[in-house]
Design a protein around this motif. Structure first.
Motif, PDB file in Angstrom:
ATOM      1  N   UNK A   1     -33.357  27.655  25.736  1.00 21.57           N
ATOM      2  CA  UNK A   1     -33.561  26.353  25.108  1.00 21.57           C
ATOM      3  C   UNK A   1     -34.447  25.460  25.973  1.00 21.57           C
ATOM      4  N   UNK A   2     -34.230  25.474  27.289  1.00 19.67           N
ATOM      5  CA  UNK A   2     -35.045  24.653  28.192  1.00 19.67           C
ATOM      6  C   UNK A   2     -36.491  25.137  28.189  1.00 19.67           C
ATOM      7  N   UNK A   3     -36.704  26.464  28.172  1.00 19.54           N
ATOM      8  CA  UNK A   3     -38.064  27.000  28.177  1.00 19.54           C
ATOM      9  C   UNK A   3     -38.862  26.561  26.955  1.00 19.54           C
ATOM     10  N   UNK A   4     -38.190  26.437  25.804  1.00 20.20           N
ATOM     11  CA  UNK A   4     -38.897  26.080  24.577  1.00 20.20           C
ATOM     12  C   UNK A   4     -38.834  24.585  24.267  1.00 20.20           C
ATOM     13  N   UNK A   5     -38.113  23.819  25.069  1.00 24.99           N
ATOM     14  CA  UNK A   5     -37.991  22.385  24.819  1.00 24.99           C
ATOM     15  C   UNK A   5     -39.220  21.648  25.341  1.00 24.99           C
ATOM     16  N   UNK A   6     -39.767  20.716  24.583  1.00 20.29           N
ATOM     17  CA  UNK A   6     -40.915  19.934  25.071  1.00 20.29           C
ATOM     18  C   UNK A   6     -40.479  19.024  26.226  1.00 20.29           C
ATOM     19  N   UNK A   7     -41.361  18.741  27.187  1.00 23.41           N
ATOM     20  CA  UNK A   7     -41.019  17.806  28.271  1.00 23.41           C
ATOM     21  C   UNK A   7     -40.580  16.462  27.717  1.00 23.41           C
ATOM     22  N   UNK A   8     -39.537  15.906  28.306  1.00 26.71           N
ATOM     23  CA  UNK A   8     -39.002  14.624  27.870  1.00 26.71           C
ATOM     24  C   UNK A   8     -38.006  14.715  26.727  1.00 26.71           C
ATOM     25  N   UNK A   9     -37.737  15.915  26.215  1.00 23.37           N
ATOM     26  CA  UNK A   9     -36.788  16.069  25.106  1.00 23.37           C
ATOM     27  C   UNK A   9     -35.391  16.353  25.636  1.00 23.37           C
ATOM     28  N   UNK A  10     -34.467  16.599  24.707  1.00 18.88           N
ATOM     29  CA  UNK A  10     -33.055  16.797  25.036  1.00 18.88           C
ATOM     30  C   UNK A  10     -32.606  18.179  24.578  1.00 18.88           C
ATOM     31  N   UNK A  11     -31.829  18.860  25.434  1.00 16.30           N
ATOM     32  CA  UNK A  11     -31.128  20.093  25.063  1.00 16.30           C
ATOM     33  C   UNK A  11     -29.642  19.771  25.017  1.00 16.30           C
ATOM     34  N   UNK A  12     -29.022  20.039  23.857  1.00 13.74           N
ATOM     35  CA  UNK A  12     -27.634  19.645  23.627  1.00 13.74           C
ATOM     36  C   UNK A  12     -26.717  20.860  23.651  1.00 13.74           C
ATOM     37  N   UNK A  13     -25.615  20.750  24.405  1.00 12.13           N
ATOM     38  CA  UNK A  13     -24.539  21.750  24.384  1.00 12.13           C
ATOM     39  C   UNK A  13     -23.364  21.111  23.658  1.00 12.13           C
ATOM     40  N   UNK A  14     -22.992  21.679  22.523  1.00 15.90           N
ATOM     41  CA  UNK A  14     -21.938  21.083  21.695  1.00 15.90           C
ATOM     42  C   UNK A  14     -20.854  22.116  21.430  1.00 15.90           C
ATOM     43  N   UNK A  15     -19.597  21.691  21.590  1.00 17.72           N
ATOM     44  CA  UNK A  15     -18.445  22.570  21.367  1.00 17.72           C
ATOM     45  C   UNK A  15     -17.667  22.055  20.171  1.00 17.72           C
ATOM     46  N   UNK A  16     -17.387  22.952  19.211  1.00 18.20           N
ATOM     47  CA  UNK A  16     -16.563  22.609  18.053  1.00 18.20           C
ATOM     48  C   UNK A  16     -15.531  23.696  17.844  1.00 18.20           C
TER      49      UNK A  16
END
Length: 476
Positions: A381-396
Motif C-alpha cells: 500500500x505504501x509503495x503505491x500510495x502517492x506522496x502526502x496521502x494516507x494509508x489506512x489500517x482498519x479492523x472490523x
C-alpha cells in the motif's frame, strides 16, 4: 457375513456373470467365423477347378473324362500334415460338376451322377450368373454330417455352360474350433481372476481409512464418549494426511515445472543486466559511468537475492500443512506493531499511516506469521500510495470473523491485473520508480491466510485506490 463382505460378494458374482457372458458370446461366434474363413478359400478352389474344366468344353458341352482320370486316386492318397496341432491325413473335398441344365455329370464321390441339381441353391444361382453357396445335411440322423458347398461357373465363349460345386464337411472344423474354444476359456478365466485379484487389492487399500473409522467408533462404544475429541482428531489427522500426500504426489511434477519456469523467467532479466554491466566495466570509461554500472550490478544482485530468499521462505511455508504455534493474537497489538515497523518506509515516501482498530478483537494463530502477512500488505500500500496521502489500517468484526483492511489512495488495480495479483512472480511496476517487486509477497500472504483458515482479497475501493482485506476466524 458383514454387509461389506456381502456387497463385495455380490460384486464378484456380477463380475463372474459378466465374464461368463462375454466368453460365451466369443465362443458362440467362433463357428461362423471359421465357416466364413473356409468359404473364402473354397471360392478360390471352385473357380480354379472351373477354369480347368473349361479346357474340356467342346461345342458348349463339358467332357469331364480327363478330370475323372486325373482325380481317380485322390481319395486313396494318404499324407501326414500337422496344422496348428491338428493332424490331417486324407482329402475330403467333394467336387461336383453339373451341365447347363443342372444335371450332375461328375461326382468325385461317385454318388449322384445323373441327378438333377438344378434346384439346389449353389447350382441354381450360379447358372443364373449369381454367387451360389449352400450348407446341407447329408444324413438327417447325424447332426455332424453338414457339408458346405460353394459353386463357380464353367465359361465357354463368355457363356455359362456348367457349374463346379466344391463341398467341405463342417466336421473338419471341429478340431480347430475345440482348440480355439479351450484357448479362449483359458485366457478369459486367467484375465478374469487377475482383474478380480487386482480389485481385491485395490478395495483393501481404499477401505483402510474407513476400517480405521469403524474401529474407532467401535472403541468409543466400548469405552464411552470421553475419548471422542482425541480419537476424532486422530482419525481426521490420519485421513487428512493421506489425502494431502496423495494430492502432493499427483500435483508435484506440474508444480515443480511451473516453479522452475517462473523462477528462470524472473532471474533471467537481472542476470542479463549484470552480464551487460560486467562486460562494459572491462572497457575504459569515466569514473561516474563506472560507479553507475557498479551500482546496477549491486542492485540486480540484491534483487536476485530477494527472489531467492522469498522463494525459500514461500516454499517452506507451502510445505507446512498446519500451524506449529497457535495462540490468541490481539489484533490491536498486531496492527500497532506493523504500523511501527512500517513507519520508516512511510516517512521516506511522505505517507501517513492511520489506525482504525476495533478494540478487543482477537484471532487464533501464529503472531509472527500474521505480522509478516500484514506487513506485506502495508508495504504494498505504501509503495503505491502517492506522496502526502494516507494509508489506512482498519479492523472490523462481523460475527465470528475479523477483517483487517489496508487501503491506499493510489491509482488502483488495472483491469488486466485483477485476476493475477496472487500469481507467483507477478508484480506491477511502482508508480514512482517503475520497478517491480519479487512478485512473491502476495503469494506469501495467501499461504499464511490459508494456514489460519482465513481469506485474503484485493480490490479497487469505490472512492479510489486499492484495498486489501485479510479475513481471519475470531476467538474470544
Amino acid at each position: 457375513m458383514s454387509r461389506r463382505n456381502r456387497i463385495f460378494a455380490g460384486v464378484v458374482v456380477v463380475f463372474a456373470i459378466g465374464v461368463a457372458f462375454v466368453l460365451l458370446r466369443i465362443i458362440a461366434d467362433l463357428d461362423p467365423r471359421y465357416r466364413e474363413s473356409a468359404e473364402e478359400s473354397m471360392i478360390d478352389t471352385a473357380h480354379a477347378i472351373a477354369s480347368i474344366v473349361a479346357l474340356e468344353v467342346e461345342d458348349g458341352v463339358i467332357h469331364p473324362d480327363r478330370l475323372r482320370l486325373g482325380l481317380r486316386g485322390l481319395y486313396t492318397r494318404r499324407f501326414d500334415a500337422e496344422i496348428f496341432g491338428v493332424r490331417k491325413t486324407h482329402v475330403d473335398l467333394r467336387i461336383i460338376i453339373a451341365n447347363r441344365v443342372g444335371t450332375v455329370i461328375y461326382d468325385s464321390f461317385d454318388r449322384d451322377e445323373g441327378a438333377d441339381y438344378s434346384t439346389w441353391r449353389d447350382v441354381n444361382l450360379t447358372l443364373a450368373g449369381k454367387y451360389g453357396a449352400r450348407t446341407s445335411v447329408e444324413d438327417p440322423a447325424d447332426r455332424r454330417s453338414e457339408v458346405m458347398y460353394v459353386a463357380a461357373p464353367v465359361l465357354w465363349k463368355d457363356r455359362i455352360v456348367g457349374v463346379v460345386s466344391v463341398g467341405k464337411p463342417t466336421k473338419d472344423f471341429e478340431p480347430f474350433l475345440a482348440n480355439a474354444r479351450s484357448k479362449v476359456v483359458a485366457v478369459g478365466l486367467t484375465a478374469g481372476v487377475a482383474v478380480l485379484l487386482f480389485a481385491v487389492i485395490v478395495s483393501i487399500w481404499l477401505m483402510r481409512p474407513f476400517v480405521l473409522i469403524q474401529d474407532s467408533v467401535r472403541l468409543l462404544r466400548t469405552h464411552g464418549s470421553a475419548g471422542l475429541p482425541r480419537l476424532g482428531r486422530r482419525v481426521r489427522s490420519v485421513i487428512g494426511t493421506a489425502f494431502e500426500e496423495m494430492r502432493d504426489a499427483l500435483a508435484g511434477r506440474t508444480y515443480t515445472e511451473q516453479y522452475v519456469q517462473s523462477l528462470t523467467h524472473e532471474i533471467k532479466s537481472p542476470l542479463s543486466a549484470i552480464r551487460g554491466a560486467a562486460e562494459l566495466l572491462q572497457e575504459p570509461m569515466p569514473e561516474a559511468e563506472r560507479a553507475r554500472f557498479t551500482a546496477n550490478i549491486r542492485e540486480q544482485t540484491q534483487r536476485i537475492q530477494e527472489v531467492v530468499d522469498r522463494l525459500l521462505e514461500l516454499s517452506g511455508l507451502e510445505k507446512q500443512r498446519r500451524l506449529e504455534t497457535v495462540g490468541a493474537v490481539s489484533v490491536d497489538d498486531l496492527i500497532e506493531g506493523v504500523a511501527s515497523a512500517a513507519q520508516p518506509l512511510a516517512d521516506r515516501r511522505s505517507v501517513r499511516l492511520e489506525l482504525e482498530a476495533d478494540h478487543g478483537a482477537r484471532v487464533a494463530g501464529d503472531a509472527f506469521l500474521l505480522h509478516r502477512a500484514l506487513m506485506n500488505l502495508v508495504q504494498n500500500a505504501i509503495d503505491f500510495a502517492p506522496p502526502g496521502s494516507v494509508v489506512t489500517l482498519r479492523v472490523t468484526t462481523d460475527g465470528r470473523r475479523v477483517a483487517i483492511a489496508v487501503r491506499d489512495r493510489g491509482p488502483g488495480i488495472p483491469e488486466f491485473a485483477q485476476d493475477r495479483l496472487f500469481e507467483r512472480f507477478y508484480s506491477l511496476p511502482r508508480p514512482d520508480t517503475g520497478k517491480k517487486s519479487t512478485g512473491l509477497g502476495l503469494s506469501f500472504v495467501d499461504e499464511i491466510a490459508a494456514l489460519h483458515r482465513g481469506l485474503v482479497r484485493i480490490e479497487n475501493h469505490p472512492e479510489g485506490g486499492a484495498v486489501a482485506v485479510l479475513s481471519l476466524p475470531r476467538v474470544g
